[in-house]
Enzyme design. Structure first.
Site: not given
Ligand SMILES: [Zn+2]
Length: 215
Positions: A54, A56, A58, A108, A111
């Site tokens: 992703c 993202d 993180r 994750h 999400c």
């Protein structure tokens, strides 16, 4: 919950120049630790791992795996989706099947893309992309709606989305060929963003290759 601002290295008043300065410091530090790294990377790359994850913030592949620049070939998009007609991911996968050893599909917890696909709110263009995850939600609607805790439901859809990504790879005839001919591995994992830990997602894929393996 309070956030310890000192944990983060890009300050609130950081600028573009801050980023360039950080880059210089990082490159100097890494060069001092591993003097041959950048000269080697300057001559080419030879990663063994493809990470599909992703976008993202993180979920930074190389950091999570505790590897160095040059070790992970990365493809990221919102909610790590692999649509069968997506030229970008297909091009990355073609490189992977020819060269690399391991493909990892990483979802994750928490999400945003998965949570949006669990809601029924109109988001415009993003809805076209999220349809891929909504299809996964639809296919497992009964199981997902039986999960009362919204966090657990989101985590489960993230897992199922990883399984869908692995299945999508296994339906790719080039991937099937590389698995058979040179032992390419395809794995699904889920990152707990609250602990930084990966765990394997057993995909239970029924795709054995006969239908999708082409000569
Ligand atoms: Zn995400």
């Amino acid at each position: 919950m309070s956030t310890d601002a000192s944990l983060f290295r890009f300050p609130q008043d950081g600028t573009f120049q801050t980023l360039l300065e950080r880059n210089r410091t990082w490159a100097q530090r890494l060069s001092a630790l591993r003097p041959t790294l950048f000269p080697t990377l300057g001559a080419g790359q030879s990663p063994q791992v493809l990470w599909i994850g992703c976008s993202d913030s993180r979920v930074p592949a190389t950091s999570i795996l505790d590897l160095l620049p040059g070790e992970v070939f990365v493809h990221r998009n919102i909610a790590n989706v692999l649509p069968p007609n997506d030229l970008s991911s297909l091009s990355v996968i073609q490189y992977a099947v020819e060269v690399l050893k391991i493909i990892i599909v990483c979802g994750h917890t928490a999400c945003g893309g998965v949570n949006a696909a669990l809601a029924n709110q109109q988001l415009g263009l993003l809805d076209t992309w999220l349809k891929n995850i909504r299809d996964v939600r639809q296919a497992h609607l009964e199981e997902l709606e039986a999960i009362e805790d919204p966090v657990a439901r989101s985590t489960r859809l993230a897992e199922l989305n990883v399984c869908a990504g692995v299945d999508s790879l296994l339906k790719n005839s080039n991937v099937q060929h590389a698995i058979t001919e040179r032992g390419l591995e395809v794995h699904g994992v889920l990152l707990d963003v609250g602990s930084g830990l990966l765990r394997e997602v057993k995909t239970d894929s029924k795709i054995q290759g006969s239908v999708y393996k082409l000569k």
